[in-house]
Write a protein that holds these residues in place. Structure first.
Motif, PDB file in Angstrom:
ATOM      1  N   ALA A  53       0.745  -1.144  -0.153  1.00 23.87           N
ATOM      2  CA  ALA A  53      -0.075  -0.050   0.226  1.00 23.87           C
ATOM      3  C   ALA A  53       0.864   1.340  -0.013  1.00 23.87           C
ATOM      4  O   ALA A  53       0.648   2.132  -0.602  1.00 23.87           O
ATOM      5  CB  ALA A  53      -1.115  -0.062   1.296  1.00 23.87           C
ATOM      6  N   ASP A  54       1.816   1.160   0.891  1.00 24.85           N
ATOM      7  CA  ASP A  54       2.889   2.277   0.782  1.00 24.85           C
ATOM      8  C   ASP A  54       4.164   1.912   0.405  1.00 24.85           C
ATOM      9  O   ASP A  54       4.867   1.056   0.963  1.00 24.85           O
ATOM     10  CB  ASP A  54       2.954   2.959   2.107  1.00 24.85           C
ATOM     11  CG  ASP A  54       3.887   4.144   2.200  1.00 24.85           C
ATOM     12  OD1 ASP A  54       4.526   4.479   1.201  1.00 24.85           O
ATOM     13  OD2 ASP A  54       3.943   4.717   3.232  1.00 24.85           O
ATOM     14  N   PRO A  55       4.539   2.234  -1.047  1.00 30.76           N
ATOM     15  CA  PRO A  55       5.750   1.699  -1.559  1.00 30.76           C
ATOM     16  C   PRO A  55       6.953   2.189  -1.066  1.00 30.76           C
ATOM     17  O   PRO A  55       8.268   1.671  -0.960  1.00 30.76           O
ATOM     18  CB  PRO A  55       5.695   2.180  -2.952  1.00 30.76           C
ATOM     19  CG  PRO A  55       4.961   3.528  -3.167  1.00 30.76           C
ATOM     20  CD  PRO A  55       4.057   3.060  -1.863  1.00 30.76           C
ATOM     21  N   PHE A  56       7.039   2.990   0.109  1.00 34.29           N
ATOM     22  CA  PHE A  56       8.109   3.734   0.903  1.00 34.29           C
ATOM     23  C   PHE A  56       8.437   2.961   2.080  1.00 34.29           C
ATOM     24  O   PHE A  56       9.270   3.252   2.902  1.00 34.29           O
ATOM     25  CB  PHE A  56       7.922   5.222   1.076  1.00 34.29           C
ATOM     26  CG  PHE A  56       8.259   6.112  -0.185  1.00 34.29           C
ATOM     27  CD1 PHE A  56       9.781   6.389  -0.622  1.00 34.29           C
ATOM     28  CD2 PHE A  56       7.289   6.354  -1.117  1.00 34.29           C
ATOM     29  CE1 PHE A  56       9.984   6.934  -1.607  1.00 34.29           C
ATOM     30  CE2 PHE A  56       7.503   7.144  -2.125  1.00 34.29           C
ATOM     31  CZ  PHE A  56       8.599   7.504  -2.543  1.00 34.29           C
ATOM     32  N   GLU A  57       7.352   1.829   2.430  1.00 32.07           N
ATOM     33  CA  GLU A  57       7.756   1.117   3.507  1.00 32.07           C
ATOM     34  C   GLU A  57       8.162  -0.376   3.104  1.00 32.07           C
ATOM     35  O   GLU A  57       7.618  -0.916   1.988  1.00 32.07           O
ATOM     36  CB  GLU A  57       6.136   0.937   4.188  1.00 32.07           C
ATOM     37  CG  GLU A  57       5.791   2.078   4.985  1.00 32.07           C
ATOM     38  CD  GLU A  57       6.443   2.388   6.405  1.00 32.07           C
ATOM     39  OE1 GLU A  57       7.243   1.396   6.776  1.00 32.07           O
ATOM     40  OE2 GLU A  57       6.339   3.423   6.641  1.00 32.07           O
ATOM     41  N   PRO A  58       9.093  -1.116   3.879  1.00 33.57           N
ATOM     42  CA  PRO A  58       9.576  -2.326   3.658  1.00 33.57           C
ATOM     43  C   PRO A  58       8.389  -3.326   3.539  1.00 33.57           C
ATOM     44  O   PRO A  58       7.567  -3.176   4.215  1.00 33.57           O
ATOM     45  CB  PRO A  58      10.560  -2.741   4.681  1.00 33.57           C
ATOM     46  CG  PRO A  58      10.766  -1.448   5.360  1.00 33.57           C
ATOM     47  CD  PRO A  58       9.664  -0.489   4.954  1.00 33.57           C
ATOM     48  N   CYS A  84       6.398  10.777  -6.928  1.00 33.97           N
ATOM     49  CA  CYS A  84       5.829  10.177  -6.035  1.00 33.97           C
ATOM     50  C   CYS A  84       4.742  10.798  -5.236  1.00 33.97           C
ATOM     51  O   CYS A  84       4.223  10.532  -4.214  1.00 33.97           O
ATOM     52  CB  CYS A  84       6.945   9.900  -5.225  1.00 33.97           C
ATOM     53  SG  CYS A  84       7.632  11.455  -4.297  1.00 33.97           S
ATOM     54  N   GLY A  85       4.327  11.935  -5.897  1.00 33.29           N
ATOM     55  CA  GLY A  85       3.110  12.785  -5.350  1.00 33.29           C
ATOM     56  C   GLY A  85       2.659  13.595  -6.378  1.00 33.29           C
ATOM     57  O   GLY A  85       3.058  13.538  -7.486  1.00 33.29           O
ATOM     58  N   MET A 130       2.291  16.349  -8.958  1.00 29.25           N
ATOM     59  CA  MET A 130       3.156  17.153  -9.868  1.00 29.25           C
ATOM     60  C   MET A 130       3.567  18.502  -9.404  1.00 29.25           C
ATOM     61  O   MET A 130       4.370  19.365  -9.357  1.00 29.25           O
ATOM     62  CB  MET A 130       2.991  16.941 -11.376  1.00 29.25           C
ATOM     63  CG  MET A 130       3.389  15.726 -11.665  1.00 29.25           C
ATOM     64  SD  MET A 130       5.105  15.293 -12.137  1.00 29.25           S
ATOM     65  CE  MET A 130       5.068  13.737 -13.067  1.00 29.25           C
ATOM     66  N   SER A 131       2.245  19.226  -8.999  1.00 27.76           N
ATOM     67  CA  SER A 131       2.204  20.672  -8.680  1.00 27.76           C
ATOM     68  C   SER A 131       2.658  21.101  -7.209  1.00 27.76           C
ATOM     69  O   SER A 131       2.891  22.231  -6.960  1.00 27.76           O
ATOM     70  CB  SER A 131       0.754  20.997  -8.733  1.00 27.76           C
ATOM     71  OG  SER A 131      -0.043  20.459  -7.861  1.00 27.76           O
ATOM     72  N   VAL A 132       3.233  19.739  -6.358  1.00 24.72           N
ATOM     73  CA  VAL A 132       3.602  20.127  -4.995  1.00 24.72           C
ATOM     74  C   VAL A 132       4.987  19.603  -5.033  1.00 24.72           C
ATOM     75  O   VAL A 132       5.704  20.297  -4.357  1.00 24.72           O
ATOM     76  CB  VAL A 132       2.430  19.366  -4.094  1.00 24.72           C
ATOM     77  CG1 VAL A 132       2.891  19.560  -2.494  1.00 24.72           C
ATOM     78  CG2 VAL A 132       1.212  20.157  -4.241  1.00 24.72           C
ATOM     79  N   HIS A 133       5.175  18.410  -5.318  1.00 20.68           N
ATOM     80  CA  HIS A 133       6.490  17.780  -5.042  1.00 20.68           C
ATOM     81  C   HIS A 133       7.255  18.119  -6.130  1.00 20.68           C
ATOM     82  O   HIS A 133       7.102  18.163  -7.328  1.00 20.68           O
ATOM     83  CB  HIS A 133       6.181  16.334  -5.075  1.00 20.68           C
ATOM     84  CG  HIS A 133       5.717  15.770  -3.898  1.00 20.68           C
ATOM     85  ND1 HIS A 133       6.482  15.252  -2.696  1.00 20.68           N
ATOM     86  CD2 HIS A 133       4.553  15.601  -3.461  1.00 20.68           C
ATOM     87  CE1 HIS A 133       5.883  14.872  -1.783  1.00 20.68           C
ATOM     88  NE2 HIS A 133       4.435  15.066  -2.416  1.00 20.68           N
ATOM     89  N   ALA A 134       8.510  18.872  -5.850  1.00 18.84           N
ATOM     90  CA  ALA A 134       9.421  19.361  -6.769  1.00 18.84           C
ATOM     91  C   ALA A 134      10.146  18.615  -7.706  1.00 18.84           C
ATOM     92  O   ALA A 134      10.552  17.240  -7.195  1.00 18.84           O
ATOM     93  CB  ALA A 134      10.487  20.227  -6.109  1.00 18.84           C
TER      94      ALA A 134
END
Length: 332
Positions: free
Chosen positions: A6-11, A176-177, A179-183
């Motif tokens: 569900a969260d690809p940034f978690e192992p 990863c989020g 486009m208008s917020v994450h640089a």
């Protein structure tokens, strides 16, 4: 093939890897076990100590080790306002390191003109005073370091020995989020890297990892495959990044046929981890055979393949919101 977490940034939990990706799990650990047995890469005659940090997210780490170069590989902030960035720059510029280098991360919103409008007007009015900090945004920097001279050499007025180190920094990451917020994002799978890094680069600084190295490689990897190809092409002595907090640490990649077999195997996404896929079984055989050959060549004959030390310098401990990872120090 199992569904991604569900969260690809978690192992991915170990029991899930054992059930869904047993051969890929074995391939990953066989490769890293064999490469861990190889000797350390040789150091330069004039070593340069690089202190590596990333993903501080408005926090200030304590007891930053001494070194010649301090590198921050992005995500200095959470919200990315001028005030947040300036507070980090003020802290970094107060440190005693001879050279201080920074790139942006996806949370450093103000630094990307495309995402700057997402900030409230009062948080994006003005500019950042970088002081003595080198800010690299698709930019190359050349630094010179002088070797310490013994008293006997100084007495003879011998010219000091010097070493030039070339650094290149680039902030772009796979999306990863929003486009208008994450640089500095690009669509995942798009090639934003080929032929962008100068060939004489000694230290490469990016925010994203290369795919399958310090990027939660199992089962699919959060890094960029096109950056991985570019790192292989250039073969810098050191590649520093962050972004994937759980990948913090360092490893040496030897650019040999064992590594090629490892990457080929990791790219396989067949059903049930490729348990019945002969390509993945063959990949395990190739990694084992080639890894043992390279290990013997190293330990018995003293041979060294071209290599790069990869450092995930994230300070944030996973996604807990607090610092906890060790600051990485490398001599090149």
């Amino acid at each position: 093939m199992s569904e991604p977490p569900a969260d690809p940034f978690e192992p991915t939990p170990l029991h899930s890897l054992i059930f869904h990706h047993p051969l890929k799990l074995f391939l990953y650990h066989a490769y890293h076990f064999l490469t861990s047995l190889r000797s350390d890469p040789p150091r330069a005659d004039i070593p340069v100590r690089v202190v590596c940090i990333s993903d501080t997210h408005n926090n200030i780490p304590e007891d930053v080790p001494h070194g010649d170069i301090l590198v921050h590989a992005g995500d200095m902030t959470n919200g990315g306002s001028i005030a947040e960035i300036q507070a980090q720059v003020d802290w970094l510029s107060s440190l005693p390191h001879k050279e201080i280098i920074v790139i942006s991360g996806n949370h450093d919103t103000y630094l990307d003109p495309r995402t700057r409008p997402s900030l409230p007007e009062e948080e994006r009015t003005g500019s950042v005073d970088w002081k003595r900090v080198h800010y690299l945004q698709h930019r190359r920097l050349s630094l010179t370091f002088t070797a310490p001279q013994p008293e006997s050499e100084r007495a003879r007025l011998t010219a000091p020995r010097q070493r030039r180190v070339t650094v290149y920094g680039a902030p772009q990451i796979p999306a990863c989020g929003p486009m208008s917020v994450h640089a500095f994002q690009y669509e995942r799978g798009k090639d934003a890297w080929s032929e962008t890094v100068p060939e004489d680069t000694d230290i490469l600084i990016t925010h994203t990892p290369a795919k399958y190295h310090r990027d939660l490689a199992l089962p699919y990897g959060m890094g960029c495959e096109h950056l991985a190809a570019e790192v292989k092409r250039v073969k810098p002595a050191l590649h520093i990044f962050g972004h994937v907090h759980w990948g913090a640490g360092q490893e040496v990649v030897w650019w040999d046929r064992c590594h090629e077999a490892f990457v080929d195997g990791m790219q396989i996404t067949s059903w049930f981890g490729g348990l019945f896929n002969p390509r993945l079984w063959w990949g395990i055989v190739q990694v084992t055979y080639r890894g043992l050959r390279e290990l013997i060549w190293d330990r018995v004959w003293g041979g060294h393949s071209p290599h790069t030390r990869l450092v995930n310098a994230a300070q944030m401990y996973g996604n807990t919101g607090r610092l906890g990872n060790r600051i990485q120090v490398v001599d090149i």
